[in-house]
Scaffold this active site. Structure first.
Site, short mmCIF file in Angstrom:
data_model
loop_
_atom_site.label_atom_id
_atom_site.label_comp_id
_atom_site.label_asym_id
_atom_site.label_seq_id
_atom_site.Cartn_x
_atom_site.Cartn_y
_atom_site.Cartn_z
N SER A 147 111.05 -24.07 132.04
CA SER A 147 110.24 -23.43 130.99
C SER A 147 111.17 -22.93 129.90
O SER A 147 112.39 -22.85 130.09
CB SER A 147 109.51 -22.23 131.62
OG SER A 147 109.04 -21.34 130.63
N TYR A 160 107.55 -14.83 136.48
CA TYR A 160 107.56 -16.23 136.03
C TYR A 160 108.93 -16.56 135.44
O TYR A 160 109.54 -17.60 135.72
CB TYR A 160 106.46 -16.42 135.00
CG TYR A 160 106.27 -17.83 134.47
CD1 TYR A 160 107.06 -18.31 133.43
CD2 TYR A 160 105.30 -18.66 135.01
CE1 TYR A 160 106.88 -19.60 132.94
CE2 TYR A 160 105.11 -19.95 134.51
CZ TYR A 160 105.90 -20.39 133.47
OH TYR A 160 105.72 -21.68 132.98
C1 GCO Z 1 103.69 -17.21 128.51
C2 GCO Z 1 103.47 -18.68 128.75
C3 GCO Z 1 104.81 -19.42 128.88
C4 GCO Z 1 104.54 -20.92 128.84
C5 GCO Z 1 105.73 -21.78 129.13
C6 GCO Z 1 106.75 -21.70 128.05
O1 GCO Z 1 102.92 -16.40 129.05
O2 GCO Z 1 104.62 -16.90 127.75
O3 GCO Z 1 102.67 -18.89 129.90
O4 GCO Z 1 105.42 -19.01 130.07
O5 GCO Z 1 103.58 -21.26 129.77
O6 GCO Z 1 106.27 -21.49 130.37
O7 GCO Z 1 107.80 -22.60 128.36
#
Ligand code: GCO
Length: 256
Positions: A147, A160
């Site tokens: 990501s 995440y």
């Molecule tokens: C967020 C998004 C990001 C994108 C992606 C970017 O909440 O900022 O979900 O995480 O999904 O991962 O690369």
């Protein structure tokens, strides 16, 4: 130059989290490049429906529903593939969830769930695939989905971000341990892509304006725009590429 370099004919690809979104787009693209596709999701009905849809497009697609974060489920899934004589030559670790909340308010159980699904699953499934690739003696391809958050952070998405940062260095660990066995382990870092997971962000005028202003390409990415990097990293064209991450982000990480 022959396009054989990018052919996946005769290969089998397992794509986790591929009943929809980025995973389904990547699976479709690998299928169109010649691979037999094994779709995965936690919802058996939705995963089966996705496989039927790809088969209706003329692709060789089957479904294998299992919880990627559950050790026993992963072992059982590979035992089933073994029993069916199905050999995974290409693994795409795409499964992932998003959970947006400030760390001070975050339940530790939610932190662990994101880490388990977005990072630990890639370790669990990666090593089962690698174990078999090594035993077969003909190498293989592992493509982990990172990501923008493999490089940078923003408020409210700490688990995440930690997981996707881990994906970047897990990819390098896989290269460190498995490259000598002919396995190329690399990653793709999608930018802000137009997916269900990002629907709330796309529908937020302020965030939509942020993404379009911060991205040199001035738009959200389309899931199918990941296919080129996925086919490259899944094909013989990348046989001397290992431990790398390719950002498909419209240039966002390249500029201030
Ligand atoms: C967020 C998004 C990001 C994108 C992606 C970017 O909440 O900022 O979900 O995480 O999904 O991962 O690369």
């Amino acid at each position: 130059m022959s396009l054989e370099l990018f052919s996946l004919e005769g290969r089998t690809a397992l794509v986790t989290g591929s009943a929809r979104g980025l995973g389904l787009a990547i699976a479709r693209g690998l299928g169109k490049a010649g691979a037999s596709i094994i779709l995965n999701g936690t919802d058996a009905g939705r995963t089966a429906a996705a496989a039927v849809a790809l088969a209706a497009e003329g692709l060789n697609a089957t479904a294998l529903a299992f919880d990627v974060a559950n050790d026993e489920a992963v072992l059982a899934a590979f035992a089933r593939l073994d029993a069916e004589g199905r050999e995974v030559d290409i693994l795409v670790n795409n499964a992932g969830i998003q959970f947006r909340k400030p760390m001070l308010d975050l339940d530790p159980a939610d932190w662990r769930r994101v880490i388990d699904i977005n990072l630990t699953s890639a370790f669990l499934i990666g090593r089962e695939a690698a174990r078999r690739m090594i035993a077969r003696g003909r190498g293989g391809k592992i493509v982990n989905i990172g990501s923008l958050m493999s490089e940078v952070a923003r408020p409210t998405v700490a688990p995440y971000t930690a997981a996707k940062g881990g994906i970047k260095l897990l990819t390098r660990s896989m290269a460190a341990e498995w490259a000598e066995h002919g396995i190329q382990s690399n990653a793709i870092g999608p930018g802000y892509m137009a997916t269900d997971m990002n629907e709330a962000l796309m529908n937020d005028p302020k965030f939509d304006s942020f993404v379009k202003g911060r991205t040199p390409t001035r738009r959200w990415g389309l899931p199918e725009e990941l296919v080129g990097a996925a086919v490259f990293l899944a094909s013989p064209a990348s046989n001397y590429v290992n431990g790398q991450i390719i950002y498909v982000d419209g240039g966002m990480l390249a500029v201030l």
